[in-house]
Design a protein around this motif. Structure first.
Motif, PDB file in Angstrom:
ATOM      1  N   GLY A 443       0.915  -1.282   0.008  1.00 25.39           N
ATOM      2  CA  GLY A 443      -0.070  -0.206  -0.055  1.00 25.39           C
ATOM      3  C   GLY A 443       0.657   1.174   0.176  1.00 25.39           C
ATOM      4  O   GLY A 443       0.345   2.437   0.326  1.00 25.39           O
ATOM      5  N   GLN A 444       2.149   0.943  -0.301  1.00 22.98           N
ATOM      6  CA  GLN A 444       2.920   2.351  -0.129  1.00 22.98           C
ATOM      7  C   GLN A 444       2.971   2.759  -1.714  1.00 22.98           C
ATOM      8  O   GLN A 444       3.580   4.099  -1.984  1.00 22.98           O
ATOM      9  CB  GLN A 444       4.206   2.080   0.269  1.00 22.98           C
ATOM     10  CG  GLN A 444       4.107   1.811   1.675  1.00 22.98           C
ATOM     11  CD  GLN A 444       3.568   3.013   2.433  1.00 22.98           C
ATOM     12  OE1 GLN A 444       3.868   4.208   2.300  1.00 22.98           O
ATOM     13  NE2 GLN A 444       2.624   2.644   3.461  1.00 22.98           N
ATOM     14  N   ASN A 445       2.235   2.547  -2.732  1.00 22.19           N
ATOM     15  CA  ASN A 445       2.469   2.909  -4.012  1.00 22.19           C
ATOM     16  C   ASN A 445       0.826   3.372  -4.120  1.00 22.19           C
ATOM     17  O   ASN A 445       0.033   2.547  -4.349  1.00 22.19           O
ATOM     18  CB  ASN A 445       2.621   1.848  -5.165  1.00 22.19           C
ATOM     19  CG  ASN A 445       2.695   2.539  -6.350  1.00 22.19           C
ATOM     20  OD1 ASN A 445       1.852   3.211  -6.764  1.00 22.19           O
ATOM     21  ND2 ASN A 445       3.724   2.215  -7.133  1.00 22.19           N
ATOM     22  N   PHE A 446       0.636   4.674  -4.219  1.00 17.78           N
ATOM     23  CA  PHE A 446      -0.833   5.196  -4.053  1.00 17.78           C
ATOM     24  C   PHE A 446      -1.828   5.120  -5.302  1.00 17.78           C
ATOM     25  O   PHE A 446      -2.893   5.466  -5.132  1.00 17.78           O
ATOM     26  CB  PHE A 446      -0.789   6.559  -3.285  1.00 17.78           C
ATOM     27  CG  PHE A 446      -0.375   6.272  -1.994  1.00 17.78           C
ATOM     28  CD1 PHE A 446      -1.268   6.119  -0.947  1.00 17.78           C
ATOM     29  CD2 PHE A 446       1.279   6.318  -1.501  1.00 17.78           C
ATOM     30  CE1 PHE A 446      -0.815   5.889   0.466  1.00 17.78           C
ATOM     31  CE2 PHE A 446       1.509   6.069  -0.182  1.00 17.78           C
ATOM     32  CZ  PHE A 446       0.538   5.950   0.815  1.00 17.78           C
ATOM     33  N   ARG A 447      -1.171   4.623  -6.247  1.00 17.91           N
ATOM     34  CA  ARG A 447      -1.963   4.423  -7.472  1.00 17.91           C
ATOM     35  C   ARG A 447      -2.392   2.986  -7.540  1.00 17.91           C
ATOM     36  O   ARG A 447      -3.319   2.594  -8.398  1.00 17.91           O
ATOM     37  CB  ARG A 447      -1.411   4.795  -8.793  1.00 17.91           C
ATOM     38  CG  ARG A 447      -0.151   3.739  -9.123  1.00 17.91           C
ATOM     39  CD  ARG A 447       0.375   4.318 -10.643  1.00 17.91           C
ATOM     40  NE  ARG A 447       1.594   3.451 -10.727  1.00 17.91           N
ATOM     41  CZ  ARG A 447       2.173   3.727 -11.881  1.00 17.91           C
ATOM     42  NH1 ARG A 447       1.759   4.121 -12.892  1.00 17.91           N
ATOM     43  NH2 ARG A 447       3.469   3.031 -12.130  1.00 17.91           N
ATOM     44  N   TYR A 448      -1.949   2.187  -6.557  1.00 17.22           N
ATOM     45  CA  TYR A 448      -2.352   0.660  -6.627  1.00 17.22           C
ATOM     46  C   TYR A 448      -2.550   0.589  -5.117  1.00 17.22           C
ATOM     47  O   TYR A 448      -1.814   0.286  -4.349  1.00 17.22           O
ATOM     48  CB  TYR A 448      -1.096  -0.051  -6.946  1.00 17.22           C
ATOM     49  CG  TYR A 448      -1.820  -1.588  -7.129  1.00 17.22           C
ATOM     50  CD1 TYR A 448      -2.577  -1.944  -8.201  1.00 17.22           C
ATOM     51  CD2 TYR A 448      -1.135  -2.506  -6.678  1.00 17.22           C
ATOM     52  CE1 TYR A 448      -2.755  -3.219  -8.451  1.00 17.22           C
ATOM     53  CE2 TYR A 448      -1.686  -3.775  -6.748  1.00 17.22           C
ATOM     54  CZ  TYR A 448      -2.514  -4.142  -7.551  1.00 17.22           C
ATOM     55  OH  TYR A 448      -3.029  -5.360  -7.873  1.00 17.22           O
ATOM     56  N   GLN A 449      -3.902   0.348  -4.780  1.00 16.97           N
ATOM     57  CA  GLN A 449      -4.248   0.503  -3.480  1.00 16.97           C
ATOM     58  C   GLN A 449      -5.527  -0.669  -3.333  1.00 16.97           C
ATOM     59  O   GLN A 449      -6.500  -0.571  -2.457  1.00 16.97           O
ATOM     60  CB  GLN A 449      -4.915   1.652  -2.776  1.00 16.97           C
ATOM     61  CG  GLN A 449      -4.219   2.664  -3.050  1.00 16.97           C
ATOM     62  CD  GLN A 449      -3.334   2.734  -1.711  1.00 16.97           C
ATOM     63  OE1 GLN A 449      -3.889   2.371  -0.601  1.00 16.97           O
ATOM     64  NE2 GLN A 449      -1.970   3.055  -1.943  1.00 16.97           N
ATOM     65  N   PRO A 450      -5.379  -1.994  -3.624  1.00 17.66           N
ATOM     66  CA  PRO A 450      -6.388  -3.046  -3.487  1.00 17.66           C
ATOM     67  C   PRO A 450      -6.638  -3.454  -2.028  1.00 17.66           C
ATOM     68  O   PRO A 450      -7.813  -3.676  -1.706  1.00 17.66           O
ATOM     69  CB  PRO A 450      -5.858  -4.261  -4.159  1.00 17.66           C
ATOM     70  CG  PRO A 450      -4.495  -4.200  -4.447  1.00 17.66           C
ATOM     71  CD  PRO A 450      -4.125  -2.710  -4.410  1.00 17.66           C
ATOM     72  N   PHE A 451      -5.626  -3.245  -1.398  1.00 10.46           N
ATOM     73  CA  PHE A 451      -5.846  -3.581   0.062  1.00 10.46           C
ATOM     74  C   PHE A 451      -5.609  -2.342   1.007  1.00 10.46           C
ATOM     75  O   PHE A 451      -5.464  -2.666   2.383  1.00 10.46           O
ATOM     76  CB  PHE A 451      -4.579  -4.733   0.594  1.00 10.46           C
ATOM     77  CG  PHE A 451      -4.882  -5.873  -0.193  1.00 10.46           C
ATOM     78  CD1 PHE A 451      -5.636  -6.915   0.239  1.00 10.46           C
ATOM     79  CD2 PHE A 451      -4.002  -6.317  -1.240  1.00 10.46           C
ATOM     80  CE1 PHE A 451      -6.094  -7.969  -0.426  1.00 10.46           C
ATOM     81  CE2 PHE A 451      -4.279  -7.744  -1.959  1.00 10.46           C
ATOM     82  CZ  PHE A 451      -5.181  -8.458  -1.608  1.00 10.46           C
ATOM     83  N   GLY A 452      -5.969  -1.212   0.718  1.00 12.58           N
ATOM     84  CA  GLY A 452      -5.663   0.108   1.655  1.00 12.58           C
ATOM     85  C   GLY A 452      -4.206   0.194   1.764  1.00 12.58           C
ATOM     86  O   GLY A 452      -3.315  -0.381   1.113  1.00 12.58           O
ATOM     87  N   SER A 453      -3.998   0.944   2.806  1.00 13.40           N
ATOM     88  CA  SER A 453      -2.651   1.294   3.103  1.00 13.40           C
ATOM     89  C   SER A 453      -2.414   1.662   4.656  1.00 13.40           C
ATOM     90  O   SER A 453      -3.178   2.083   5.401  1.00 13.40           O
ATOM     91  CB  SER A 453      -2.174   2.717   2.358  1.00 13.40           C
ATOM     92  OG  SER A 453      -1.140   3.330   2.728  1.00 13.40           O
TER      93      SER A 453
END
Ligand code: HEM
Length: 521
Positions: A443-453
């Protein structure tokens, strides 16, 4: 001329006092609204209708509707849905600000209408405010309940369930019947979670898992309907629909059932016959009985936590697997590429195993791409803890925040052909230079967030990934699929639920490609 009585004068006076009070109240409210906050403007908002607010702008699929509105009103906007209001974040940079730069202010979750009818109110984990209870339970999840060593202890359970799934589909194929993959996968993921949580099959009562699944499904549905009822504001208390009462009844049924299984576990504890392999319920009971534990968890806490795990873990996982299969069936090139990869790495004599996943880059890319297009949690819910400025706009304390990861993961500024299913973008060789490692599920790549962050990110991501990879890998390894008559391709419409389910069940004819259970191997 009509006479004016003393009574009339009194009521007139009362009416004037009432009007004056109303005026003073409005003035005070207006003054408070104008306090220094006004220096930072509120987020933009579309034109609204009286009472309805922006309700008329919302279609049946919430994440899609919000994506459309964000195109016109920007990556941070404010909406009023009847009596309920919220802000919506729809870009990677706004998500980063909320989930990383100002993470501490966005660590709580909001309450919804369904909370009024929750028999475990005050004990909830997933929807709990950020605080000591949440911290304690999250640590327990990450260090014991859902930690990698605990997942490894249940590897054989997951492998057995994958075998059951494949055998069941082989059964349909051999008898020329269509297979309802939506149903098969729901049963599969529910069995995996039930066995890891409370060893239901091991205690001998096979129907427990089925019953739990039905109860949890009913809870999700009713809670969803009640949360939509938030638009009624204080009137929701009247529970016009009766859904509140229904939810309470279903929850009590769940409670009775879990209580029974918990007692069986406790008896084993007392008799000293605890299984060598502790399931989640054993670990919770151990923590409950531990006098040195940092926090005392109650029976209600345990039951509420288990409900959360069922609600968060079952449908999300099966829905993700269904979408992967649906996309693959509609993309025969990708299907064949994956089947060839599995064939060359695993061969035809045994099923794909979890330990094969590191050697199957295309399978990993397929799962990543599926979760980008169809995350089972397309909207992340948070609550703002204190007034703050985000993207140049004021977000007030207590505001409900919806982070639309559906829109973020399909943002054309971030992704090439964002609506296309293209697993290749996740391969190391990809021109998009996304690269696998940057896209890990942390979740540290903010354009890819399927599991949140961050701290509030998904606690079950590792388990979900094992289950989805193993199921997709095995189904592709063993089968080809034929469409139902008159159906050219799988209908990829999204349904209205909160877990982004497919609008229609995934039903196709399986054709055996490889049968790893055939004695001739
Ligand atoms: C493909 C499957 C899944 C997806 C896409 C998914 C996605 C998510 C997302 C987006 C969140 C909110 C994160 C945030 O606020 O930043 C979340 C929270 C959570 N998920 Fe998952 N999830 C999945 C499977 C699971 C499974 C299998 C479990 C457990 C067995 C699980 C347990 C949880 C829990 C406990 C939380 C709440 C964490 C907290 O509030 O601290 N999830 N999930």
């Amino acid at each position: 001329m009509a006479m004016v009585s003393a009574n009339d004068v009194f009521y007139c006076f009362l009416f004037l006092v009432f009007l004056a009070a109303l005026l003073v109240h409005s003035l005070i409210k207006a003054c408070f609204k104008l306090k220094p906050r006004s220096k930072v403007p509120p987020p933009p908002t579309p034109l609204s209708l009286p009472f309805l607010g922006h309700l008329h702008l919302i279609g049946p699929v919430l994440d899609k509707s919000l994506q459309g509105l964000a195109r016109n009103h920007g990556p941070l906007m404010r909406l009023h849905l009847g009596a309920s209001s919220c802000v919506i974040a729809s870009s990677a940079s706004v998500a980063r600000e909320m989930l990383k730069t100002q993470e501490l202010k966005f660590l709580s979750r909001p309450e919804f209408g369904s909370s009024d009818h929750f028999i475990y109110r005050g004990s909830r984990f997933i929807m709990s405010p950020y605080g000591d209870y949440w911290r304690f339970m999250k640590k327990l999840c990450m260090t014991r309940l859902l930690a990698v060593p605990q997942l490894e202890r249940f590897l054989d359970v997951r492998e057995e369930e994958v075998q059951r799934l494949v055998k069941s589909v082989i059964g349909s194929a051999r008898s020329g019947k269509a297979s309802d993959l939506s149903k098969e996968l729901a049963t599969f993921s529910n069995n995996v979670i039930c066995r890891m949580v409370m060893s239901t099959r091991c205690s001998g009562t096979e129907n427990d898992a089925k019953e739990i699944h039905e109860l949890v499904k009913a809870c999700i549905e009713l809670a969803g309907k009640l949360s939509v009822g938030d638009v009624l504001g204080p009137l929701r208390w009247l529970d016009f629909s009766g859904n509140g009462k229904k939810l309470e009844a279903v929850l009590w049924e769940f409670d009775g059932m879990v209580e029974r299984v918990m007692k069986e576990h406790e008896e084993k504890l007392i008799n000293g016959s605890v299984a060598e392999r502790k399931d989640l319920m054993d670990i919770l009971l151990e923590t409950h009985n531990d006098p040195t534990a940092e926090m005392k968890i109650t029976r209600k806490d345990m039951k509420s936590f288990l409900l959360d795990i069922f609600m968060a873990g079952t449908d999300t996982t099966s829905v993700a697997t269904q979408w992967a299969m649906a996309e693959l069936i509609n993309h025969p090139g990708a299907y064949k590429k994956l089947q060839d990869e599995i064939n060359s790495v695993v061969g035809p004599t045994r099923l794909v195993r979890e330990s094969d996943i590191p050697n199957l880059p295309y399978l990993r890319a397929v799962v990543k791409e599926t979760l980008r297009l169809h995350s089972s949690a397309p909207i992340i819910l948070r609550e703002c803890g204190e007034d703050c400025s985000v993207n140049g706009y004021l977000v007030e304390a207590k505001t409900r925040v919806l982070i639309n990861v559906y829109a973020i993961m399909r943002d054309p500024e971030m992704w090439t052909d964002p609506d296309e299913f293209a697993p290749e973008r996740f391969l190391e060789s990809s021109d998009e230079k996304i690269g696998e490692h940057q896209m890990e599920f942390k979740g540290q790549n903010f354009r890819y967030q399927p599991f949140g962050s961050g701290r509030r990110g998904c606690a079950g991501a590792s388990l979900a990934m094992l289950v989805v990879h193993a199921a997709v890998g095995s189904l592709v390894q063993c089968f080809d699929w034929r469409m139902m008559e008159g159906q050219g391709a799988v209908d990829l419409s999204q349904g209205p639920g909160f877990t982004a389910e497919m609008a229609k069940p995934l039903v196709c004819y399986p054709v055996v490609h490889v049968d790893p259970f055939e004695p001739c191997h």
